[in-house]
Design an enzyme around this catalytic site. Structure first.
Site, short mmCIF file in Angstrom:
data_model
loop_
_atom_site.label_atom_id
_atom_site.label_comp_id
_atom_site.label_asym_id
_atom_site.label_seq_id
_atom_site.Cartn_x
_atom_site.Cartn_y
_atom_site.Cartn_z
N CYS A 8 -4.58 -12.00 17.17
CA CYS A 8 -5.29 -11.45 18.24
C CYS A 8 -4.98 -12.00 19.31
CB CYS A 8 -6.69 -11.47 17.72
SG CYS A 8 -7.40 -13.16 17.36
N HIS A 56 -9.86 -11.56 24.58
CA HIS A 56 -9.25 -12.88 24.70
C HIS A 56 -8.50 -12.99 26.20
CE1 HIS A 56 -10.30 -13.80 20.69
NE2 HIS A 56 -9.10 -13.97 20.21
P1 NAP Z 1 -14.60 -11.10 6.26
O1 NAP Z 1 -15.59 -10.56 7.17
O2 NAP Z 1 -14.75 -12.41 5.59
O3 NAP Z 1 -14.07 -10.03 5.28
C1 NAP Z 1 -13.16 -10.46 4.39
C2 NAP Z 1 -13.19 -9.15 3.45
O4 NAP Z 1 -12.29 -9.42 2.19
C3 NAP Z 1 -14.28 -8.49 2.87
O5 NAP Z 1 -14.33 -7.00 2.73
C4 NAP Z 1 -14.20 -9.13 1.28
O6 NAP Z 1 -15.00 -8.09 0.35
C5 NAP Z 1 -12.69 -8.94 1.05
N1 NAP Z 1 -12.56 -10.02 -0.23
C6 NAP Z 1 -12.99 -11.19 -0.06
N2 NAP Z 1 -12.63 -11.71 -1.66
C7 NAP Z 1 -11.77 -10.67 -1.85
C8 NAP Z 1 -11.02 -10.58 -3.32
N3 NAP Z 1 -10.89 -11.54 -4.00
N4 NAP Z 1 -10.50 -9.36 -3.56
C9 NAP Z 1 -10.57 -8.23 -2.74
N5 NAP Z 1 -10.99 -8.50 -1.37
C10 NAP Z 1 -11.71 -9.55 -1.04
O7 NAP Z 1 -13.15 -11.50 7.26
P2 NAP Z 1 -12.58 -10.75 8.85
O8 NAP Z 1 -13.03 -11.58 9.65
O9 NAP Z 1 -12.79 -9.26 8.53
O10 NAP Z 1 -11.01 -11.13 8.50
C11 NAP Z 1 -10.27 -10.42 7.42
C12 NAP Z 1 -8.90 -10.62 7.74
O11 NAP Z 1 -8.54 -10.30 8.95
C13 NAP Z 1 -8.60 -12.26 7.48
O12 NAP Z 1 -7.25 -12.47 6.89
C14 NAP Z 1 -8.48 -12.78 9.06
O13 NAP Z 1 -8.00 -13.88 9.25
C15 NAP Z 1 -7.71 -11.75 9.72
N6 NAP Z 1 -8.35 -11.23 11.22
C16 NAP Z 1 -9.26 -11.49 11.65
C17 NAP Z 1 -9.77 -11.23 12.84
C18 NAP Z 1 -11.21 -11.15 13.51
O14 NAP Z 1 -11.34 -10.97 14.47
N7 NAP Z 1 -12.42 -11.57 12.68
C19 NAP Z 1 -8.91 -11.01 13.84
C20 NAP Z 1 -7.44 -10.92 13.33
C21 NAP Z 1 -7.22 -11.17 12.09
P3 NAP Z 1 -16.61 -8.63 0.00
O15 NAP Z 1 -17.37 -8.10 1.13
O16 NAP Z 1 -16.61 -7.91 -1.32
O17 NAP Z 1 -16.68 -10.11 -0.18
#
Ligand code: NAP
Length: 348
Positions: A148, A240
Protein backbone atom coordinates in the site's frame (compact mmCIF):
# COMPACT_ATOMS: atom_id res chain seq x y z
CA UNK A 1 -22.06 -6.37 -22.23
CA UNK A 2 -22.52 -9.46 -20.07
CA UNK A 3 -20.76 -9.04 -16.76
CA UNK A 4 -17.83 -11.30 -15.86
CA UNK A 5 -18.45 -13.38 -12.74
CA UNK A 6 -15.80 -12.94 -10.05
CA UNK A 7 -14.96 -14.34 -6.63
CA UNK A 8 -12.98 -13.19 -3.60
CA UNK A 9 -10.57 -15.42 -1.67
CA UNK A 10 -10.46 -14.13 1.91
CA UNK A 11 -13.72 -12.22 1.45
CA UNK A 12 -14.51 -12.02 5.17
CA UNK A 13 -11.33 -10.11 6.16
CA UNK A 14 -10.63 -6.39 6.07
CA UNK A 15 -9.26 -6.27 2.54
CA UNK A 16 -11.94 -8.75 1.45
CA UNK A 17 -14.58 -6.31 2.65
CA UNK A 18 -12.93 -3.51 0.69
CA UNK A 19 -13.17 -5.76 -2.38
CA UNK A 20 -16.85 -6.38 -1.71
CA UNK A 21 -17.52 -2.67 -1.48
CA UNK A 22 -15.32 -1.67 -4.43
CA UNK A 23 -16.96 -4.27 -6.67
CA UNK A 24 -20.48 -3.08 -5.82
CA UNK A 25 -22.18 -1.87 -9.04
CA UNK A 26 -19.01 -2.53 -11.05
CA UNK A 27 -19.90 -2.18 -14.75
CA UNK A 28 -17.83 -5.22 -15.90
CA UNK A 29 -17.59 -7.56 -12.89
CA UNK A 30 -20.26 -9.25 -10.79
CA UNK A 31 -19.40 -10.74 -7.41
CA UNK A 32 -20.86 -14.25 -7.33
CA UNK A 33 -18.60 -16.23 -5.03
CA UNK A 34 -16.95 -15.59 -1.66
CA UNK A 35 -14.32 -17.82 -0.04
CA UNK A 36 -12.65 -17.86 3.37
CA UNK A 37 -11.27 -20.33 5.92
CA UNK A 38 -13.09 -23.45 7.07
CA UNK A 39 -14.14 -21.41 10.14
CA UNK A 40 -16.43 -19.41 7.84
CA UNK A 41 -17.23 -21.90 5.08
CA UNK A 42 -20.89 -22.96 4.98
CA UNK A 43 -22.15 -19.78 6.71
CA UNK A 44 -23.92 -16.89 5.00
CA UNK A 45 -21.53 -13.99 4.34
CA UNK A 46 -23.52 -11.81 6.78
CA UNK A 47 -22.99 -14.38 9.57
CA UNK A 48 -19.34 -15.07 8.83
CA UNK A 49 -18.28 -11.42 8.54
CA UNK A 50 -17.97 -8.65 11.11
CA UNK A 51 -18.57 -5.74 8.72
CA UNK A 52 -16.03 -3.03 9.65
CA UNK A 53 -16.45 -0.52 6.80
CA UNK A 54 -18.60 2.60 6.74
CA UNK A 55 -22.20 1.95 5.71
CA UNK A 56 -23.95 -1.40 5.57
CA UNK A 57 -22.91 -4.67 3.99
CA UNK A 58 -24.14 -4.79 0.35
CA UNK A 59 -27.40 -6.78 0.31
CA UNK A 60 -26.51 -8.84 -2.77
CA UNK A 61 -23.44 -10.29 -1.01
CA UNK A 62 -24.92 -10.78 2.45
CA UNK A 63 -26.81 -13.93 1.40
CA UNK A 64 -23.98 -15.63 -0.48
CA UNK A 65 -22.76 -18.79 1.22
CA UNK A 66 -19.06 -18.62 2.08
CA UNK A 67 -17.09 -21.39 0.37
CA UNK A 68 -13.82 -23.07 1.24
CA UNK A 69 -10.94 -21.60 -0.79
CA UNK A 70 -10.81 -24.50 -3.25
CA UNK A 71 -10.84 -23.98 -7.03
CA UNK A 72 -13.72 -26.41 -7.72
CA UNK A 73 -16.71 -24.18 -8.40
CA UNK A 74 -15.15 -20.72 -8.11
CA UNK A 75 -15.39 -18.29 -11.03
CA UNK A 76 -12.39 -18.12 -13.37
CA UNK A 77 -11.43 -14.64 -12.13
CA UNK A 78 -10.73 -14.42 -8.40
CA UNK A 79 -9.39 -11.58 -6.29
CA UNK A 80 -7.22 -12.66 -3.40
CA UNK A 81 -7.23 -10.99 0.03
CA UNK A 82 -6.17 -14.02 2.03
CA UNK A 83 -4.04 -14.11 5.10
CA UNK A 84 -0.40 -14.20 3.98
CA UNK A 85 0.20 -17.42 5.93
CA UNK A 86 -2.03 -19.35 3.50
CA UNK A 87 -1.96 -17.31 0.28
CA UNK A 88 1.11 -18.95 -1.31
CA UNK A 89 -0.33 -22.44 -1.62
CA UNK A 90 -3.97 -21.54 -2.23
CA UNK A 91 -3.24 -18.95 -4.93
CA UNK A 92 -0.95 -21.47 -6.64
CA UNK A 93 -3.66 -24.14 -6.54
CA UNK A 94 -6.13 -21.77 -8.20
CA UNK A 95 -3.66 -20.74 -10.93
CA UNK A 96 -2.80 -24.38 -11.55
CA UNK A 97 -6.51 -25.19 -11.95
CA UNK A 98 -6.89 -22.49 -14.62
CA UNK A 99 -8.02 -19.48 -12.56
CA UNK A 100 -6.85 -15.93 -13.03
CA UNK A 101 -5.73 -14.87 -9.56
CA UNK A 102 -5.48 -11.13 -9.03
CA UNK A 103 -3.75 -10.97 -5.69
CA UNK A 104 -3.31 -8.31 -3.11
CA UNK A 105 -1.11 -10.47 -0.89
CA UNK A 106 2.64 -10.07 -0.67
CA UNK A 107 3.41 -13.75 -1.23
CA UNK A 108 4.09 -13.91 -4.99
CA UNK A 109 4.94 -10.26 -5.73
CA UNK A 110 8.70 -10.62 -6.02
CA UNK A 111 8.74 -13.90 -7.97
CA UNK A 112 10.52 -13.22 -11.24
CA UNK A 113 7.72 -14.53 -13.49
CA UNK A 114 4.87 -12.78 -11.63
CA UNK A 115 3.76 -9.32 -12.80
CA UNK A 116 3.74 -6.71 -10.02
CA UNK A 117 1.45 -4.22 -11.67
CA UNK A 118 0.54 -0.58 -11.49
CA UNK A 119 -1.44 -0.33 -14.73
CA UNK A 120 -0.45 3.29 -15.40
CA UNK A 121 3.23 2.44 -15.04
CA UNK A 122 4.11 -1.04 -16.26
CA UNK A 123 1.25 -2.67 -18.23
CA UNK A 124 3.95 -4.28 -20.41
CA UNK A 125 4.97 -6.46 -17.44
CA UNK A 126 1.82 -8.49 -18.22
CA UNK A 127 3.98 -10.07 -20.89
CA UNK A 128 5.50 -12.16 -18.09
CA UNK A 129 2.30 -14.22 -18.04
CA UNK A 130 3.01 -16.53 -21.02
CA UNK A 131 6.45 -17.13 -19.52
CA UNK A 132 4.85 -17.85 -16.09
CA UNK A 133 2.42 -20.33 -17.63
CA UNK A 134 5.14 -22.07 -19.64
CA UNK A 135 7.54 -22.28 -16.70
CA UNK A 136 4.98 -23.58 -14.19
CA UNK A 137 2.71 -25.52 -16.51
CA UNK A 138 -0.28 -23.48 -15.32
CA UNK A 139 -3.46 -22.96 -17.31
CA UNK A 140 -4.22 -19.96 -15.11
CA UNK A 141 -2.04 -17.17 -13.82
CA UNK A 142 -1.19 -14.92 -10.88
CA UNK A 143 -0.81 -11.15 -11.11
CA UNK A 144 -0.20 -8.95 -8.09
CA UNK A 145 -0.51 -5.36 -6.93
CA UNK A 146 2.06 -3.66 -4.71
CA UNK A 147 2.19 -2.97 -1.03
CA UNK A 148 0.00 0.00 0.00
CA UNK A 149 2.84 2.50 0.44
CA UNK A 150 4.84 1.31 -2.58
CA UNK A 151 1.99 2.07 -4.95
CA UNK A 152 1.92 5.72 -3.87
CA UNK A 153 5.70 6.06 -4.17
CA UNK A 154 5.83 4.48 -7.62
CA UNK A 155 2.98 6.64 -8.92
CA UNK A 156 4.95 9.69 -7.74
CA UNK A 157 8.23 8.47 -9.25
CA UNK A 158 6.95 7.14 -12.59
CA UNK A 159 6.53 10.64 -14.12
CA UNK A 160 10.15 11.39 -13.12
CA UNK A 161 11.64 8.34 -14.87
CA UNK A 162 12.26 10.41 -18.00
CA UNK A 163 14.73 12.55 -15.98
CA UNK A 164 16.71 9.48 -14.85
CA UNK A 165 16.09 8.54 -11.20
CA UNK A 166 19.32 7.66 -9.40
CA UNK A 167 18.52 7.96 -5.67
CA UNK A 168 15.35 8.04 -3.59
CA UNK A 169 14.87 8.53 0.13
CA UNK A 170 11.29 8.17 1.36
CA UNK A 171 9.84 8.56 4.86
CA UNK A 172 6.28 7.32 5.34
CA UNK A 173 3.51 8.30 7.74
CA UNK A 174 1.20 5.30 7.37
CA UNK A 175 -2.43 5.06 8.43
CA UNK A 176 -3.61 2.51 10.98
CA UNK A 177 -6.09 0.94 8.53
CA UNK A 178 -3.03 -0.47 6.74
CA UNK A 179 -2.53 -2.81 9.68
CA UNK A 180 -5.92 -4.48 9.17
CA UNK A 181 -8.32 -5.20 12.07
CA UNK A 182 -7.87 -4.92 15.05
CA UNK A 183 -4.48 -3.64 13.92
CA UNK A 184 -2.30 -1.60 16.24
CA UNK A 185 -3.43 -1.41 19.87
CA UNK A 186 -5.06 1.95 20.67
CA UNK A 187 -2.75 2.36 23.69
CA UNK A 188 0.21 2.21 21.33
CA UNK A 189 -0.98 4.48 18.52
CA UNK A 190 -3.03 7.21 20.21
CA UNK A 191 -1.06 10.50 20.22
CA UNK A 192 2.02 8.56 19.18
CA UNK A 193 4.25 7.51 16.28
CA UNK A 194 5.57 3.97 15.91
CA UNK A 195 8.82 4.00 13.89
CA UNK A 196 8.61 0.35 12.77
CA UNK A 197 6.36 -1.65 10.44
CA UNK A 198 7.68 -5.19 10.01
CA UNK A 199 9.00 -5.91 6.49
CA UNK A 200 7.61 -2.67 5.08
CA UNK A 201 10.89 -0.90 4.30
CA UNK A 202 12.27 -3.89 2.40
CA UNK A 203 9.00 -4.22 0.44
CA UNK A 204 9.03 -0.53 -0.52
CA UNK A 205 12.62 -0.71 -1.70
CA UNK A 206 12.42 -3.93 -3.71
CA UNK A 207 8.91 -3.54 -5.13
CA UNK A 208 9.65 0.01 -6.32
CA UNK A 209 12.68 -1.20 -8.28
CA UNK A 210 10.66 -4.03 -9.86
CA UNK A 211 7.66 -1.87 -10.82
CA UNK A 212 9.82 0.85 -12.35
CA UNK A 213 12.08 -1.74 -14.00
CA UNK A 214 12.21 -2.70 -17.69
CA UNK A 215 10.58 -5.82 -19.14
CA UNK A 216 13.29 -7.88 -20.92
CA UNK A 217 11.68 -10.84 -22.65
CA UNK A 218 11.31 -13.23 -19.72
CA UNK A 219 12.11 -11.07 -16.70
CA UNK A 220 12.09 -7.54 -15.36
CA UNK A 221 15.37 -5.69 -14.99
CA UNK A 222 14.93 -3.70 -11.74
CA UNK A 223 15.37 0.07 -11.84
CA UNK A 224 19.03 0.73 -11.07
CA UNK A 225 18.26 3.41 -8.49
CA UNK A 226 19.11 3.26 -4.80
CA UNK A 227 15.86 3.41 -2.79
CA UNK A 228 15.91 3.93 0.98
CA UNK A 229 12.65 3.79 2.96
CA UNK A 230 11.83 4.78 6.55
CA UNK A 231 8.36 3.52 7.52
CA UNK A 232 6.30 4.88 10.42
CA UNK A 233 2.79 4.19 11.71
CA UNK A 234 0.90 7.37 12.69
CA UNK A 235 -2.56 7.99 14.22
CA UNK A 236 -4.34 8.60 10.91
CA UNK A 237 -7.28 6.39 9.91
CA UNK A 238 -6.91 6.22 6.11
CA UNK A 239 -4.26 7.52 3.72
CA UNK A 240 -0.51 6.96 3.62
CA UNK A 241 1.50 10.19 3.44
CA UNK A 242 5.19 10.20 2.54
CA UNK A 243 7.97 12.70 2.09
CA UNK A 244 10.30 11.92 -0.79
CA UNK A 245 13.76 13.23 -1.83
CA UNK A 246 15.03 12.30 -5.31
CA UNK A 247 18.24 12.64 -7.26
CA UNK A 248 17.67 12.97 -11.01
CA UNK A 249 20.40 12.69 -13.62
CA UNK A 250 19.14 15.21 -16.17
CA UNK A 251 18.58 18.09 -13.69
CA UNK A 252 15.15 19.32 -14.83
CA UNK A 253 13.71 22.67 -13.72
CA UNK A 254 10.97 22.82 -11.08
CA UNK A 255 8.45 23.69 -13.82
CA UNK A 256 9.49 20.64 -15.84
CA UNK A 257 9.01 18.36 -12.84
CA UNK A 258 5.55 19.77 -12.06
CA UNK A 259 4.58 19.48 -15.74
CA UNK A 260 5.73 15.83 -15.70
CA UNK A 261 3.47 15.10 -12.71
CA UNK A 262 0.52 16.86 -14.33
CA UNK A 263 0.91 15.33 -17.79
CA UNK A 264 1.37 11.77 -16.55
CA UNK A 265 -1.23 9.39 -17.98
CA UNK A 266 -1.27 5.67 -18.71
CA UNK A 267 -3.15 2.89 -20.45
CA UNK A 268 -6.05 2.98 -17.91
CA UNK A 269 -6.74 6.62 -18.80
CA UNK A 270 -6.31 6.06 -22.57
CA UNK A 271 -8.75 3.14 -22.48
CA UNK A 272 -11.13 4.71 -19.94
CA UNK A 273 -10.98 1.68 -17.61
CA UNK A 274 -13.89 1.92 -15.12
CA UNK A 275 -11.76 2.34 -11.97
CA UNK A 276 -9.10 4.58 -13.51
CA UNK A 277 -8.84 8.08 -12.07
CA UNK A 278 -9.01 10.83 -14.73
CA UNK A 279 -5.44 11.78 -13.83
CA UNK A 280 -3.38 9.27 -11.83
CA UNK A 281 -1.20 11.97 -10.28
CA UNK A 282 -2.60 15.27 -9.03
CA UNK A 283 -0.18 18.06 -8.19
CA UNK A 284 -1.56 20.42 -5.52
CA UNK A 285 -0.38 24.05 -5.27
CA UNK A 286 -1.43 24.82 -1.67
CA UNK A 287 1.62 24.76 0.55
CA UNK A 288 -0.08 22.63 3.22
CA UNK A 289 -1.49 19.88 0.95
CA UNK A 290 -1.98 17.00 0.35
CA UNK A 291 -3.43 15.92 3.70
CA UNK A 292 -4.86 12.45 4.37
CA UNK A 293 -8.15 13.57 5.93
CA UNK A 294 -8.91 16.05 3.19
CA UNK A 295 -7.49 14.42 0.10
CA UNK A 296 -7.11 10.63 0.38
CA UNK A 297 -10.72 9.87 -0.66
CA UNK A 298 -10.85 12.25 -3.64
CA UNK A 299 -11.13 10.61 -7.08
CA UNK A 300 -12.62 7.50 -5.40
CA UNK A 301 -9.30 7.00 -3.59
CA UNK A 302 -7.60 5.97 -6.85
CA UNK A 303 -5.23 8.93 -7.50
CA UNK A 304 -1.89 9.85 -5.93
CA UNK A 305 -1.65 13.42 -4.63
CA UNK A 306 1.60 15.35 -4.67
CA UNK A 307 2.56 18.75 -3.28
CA UNK A 308 5.35 20.94 -1.92
CA UNK A 309 7.88 20.34 -4.69
CA UNK A 310 11.01 22.24 -3.79
CA UNK A 311 14.78 21.98 -4.21
CA UNK A 312 16.56 19.53 -1.92
CA UNK A 313 20.01 20.58 -0.66
CA UNK A 314 21.13 16.93 -0.48
CA UNK A 315 19.53 15.46 -3.64
CA UNK A 316 17.73 17.47 -6.38
CA UNK A 317 14.08 17.76 -5.30
CA UNK A 318 11.83 16.90 -2.40
CA UNK A 319 8.04 16.66 -2.23
CA UNK A 320 5.08 15.15 -0.35
CA UNK A 321 2.93 12.30 -1.73
CA UNK A 322 -0.32 10.78 -0.49
CA UNK A 323 -2.58 7.89 -1.51
CA UNK A 324 -5.48 5.88 -0.11
CA UNK A 325 -3.93 2.73 1.35
CA UNK A 326 -6.94 0.41 1.35
CA UNK A 327 -8.29 1.57 -2.02
CA UNK A 328 -5.38 2.42 -4.36
CA UNK A 329 -3.16 0.44 -1.99
CA UNK A 330 -5.32 -2.71 -1.95
CA UNK A 331 -8.78 -3.49 -3.40
CA UNK A 332 -8.98 -0.66 -5.96
CA UNK A 333 -5.51 -1.51 -7.26
CA UNK A 334 -6.42 -5.17 -7.80
CA UNK A 335 -9.71 -4.33 -9.52
CA UNK A 336 -7.86 -1.94 -11.86
CA UNK A 337 -5.39 -4.76 -12.58
CA UNK A 338 -8.31 -7.02 -13.53
CA UNK A 339 -9.74 -4.30 -15.77
CA UNK A 340 -6.37 -4.06 -17.50
CA UNK A 341 -6.29 -7.86 -17.92
CA UNK A 342 -9.77 -7.72 -19.43
CA UNK A 343 -8.89 -4.88 -21.80
CA UNK A 344 -5.81 -6.86 -22.92
CA UNK A 345 -7.96 -9.89 -23.73
CA UNK A 346 -6.67 -12.11 -20.91
CA UNK A 347 -10.23 -12.81 -19.70
CA UNK A 348 -11.64 -13.81 -23.10
P1 NAP B 1 -7.70 -10.39 7.69
O1 NAP B 1 -8.69 -9.33 8.04
O2 NAP B 1 -7.05 -11.15 8.79
O3 NAP B 1 -8.42 -11.41 6.67
C1 NAP B 1 -7.82 -12.62 6.29
C2 NAP B 1 -8.74 -13.39 5.39
O4 NAP B 1 -8.08 -14.63 5.06
C3 NAP B 1 -10.08 -13.77 6.02
O5 NAP B 1 -11.09 -13.75 5.05
C4 NAP B 1 -9.83 -15.20 6.50
O6 NAP B 1 -11.02 -15.98 6.60
C5 NAP B 1 -8.98 -15.70 5.35
N1 NAP B 1 -8.23 -16.90 5.74
C6 NAP B 1 -7.51 -17.12 6.87
N2 NAP B 1 -7.03 -18.39 6.88
C7 NAP B 1 -7.49 -18.99 5.77
C8 NAP B 1 -7.36 -20.29 5.21
N3 NAP B 1 -6.66 -21.25 5.84
N4 NAP B 1 -7.96 -20.57 4.04
C9 NAP B 1 -8.67 -19.60 3.39
N5 NAP B 1 -8.84 -18.35 3.86
C10 NAP B 1 -8.25 -18.05 5.03
O7 NAP B 1 -6.48 -9.77 6.82
P2 NAP B 1 -6.46 -8.43 5.91
O8 NAP B 1 -6.01 -7.28 6.72
O9 NAP B 1 -7.74 -8.33 5.16
O10 NAP B 1 -5.27 -8.76 4.90
C11 NAP B 1 -5.43 -9.75 3.88
C12 NAP B 1 -4.22 -9.77 2.98
O11 NAP B 1 -4.04 -8.52 2.34
C13 NAP B 1 -2.91 -10.05 3.72
O12 NAP B 1 -2.11 -10.86 2.89
C14 NAP B 1 -2.30 -8.67 3.92
O13 NAP B 1 -0.90 -8.72 4.02
C15 NAP B 1 -2.75 -7.98 2.63
N6 NAP B 1 -2.87 -6.52 2.71
C16 NAP B 1 -3.57 -5.92 3.73
C17 NAP B 1 -3.74 -4.54 3.73
C18 NAP B 1 -4.56 -3.85 4.78
O14 NAP B 1 -4.79 -2.65 4.63
N7 NAP B 1 -5.05 -4.54 5.80
C19 NAP B 1 -3.21 -3.78 2.71
C20 NAP B 1 -2.52 -4.40 1.69
C21 NAP B 1 -2.36 -5.77 1.72
P3 NAP B 1 -11.79 -16.20 8.01
O15 NAP B 1 -12.60 -14.95 8.26
O16 NAP B 1 -12.64 -17.38 7.76
O17 NAP B 1 -10.74 -16.41 9.05
Amino acid sequence: MQKIEVGILGATGMVGQHFVRFLQNHPWFELKWVGASDRSAGKKYREATSWRLDGVMPEEVADLTVQECKPDHAPRLVFSAMDASVATEIERAFAEAGHIVVSNSKNHRMETDVPLLVPEINPDHLQLIPHQQRLRGWKGQIVTNPNCSTVVLTMALAPLKRFGISKVVVTTMQAISGAGYPGVASMDINANVIPFIGGEEEKMQQETQKILGEFRGDHVEPLAAAVSAHCNRVPVVDGHTMTVSVELSSKPSEQEVIAAFREFRGVPQERGLPSAPAAPVIYMEDRDRPQPRRDACRDRGMAAFIGRLRPCPVFDYKFVALGHNTIRGAAGAAVLNAELLSSEGFLD
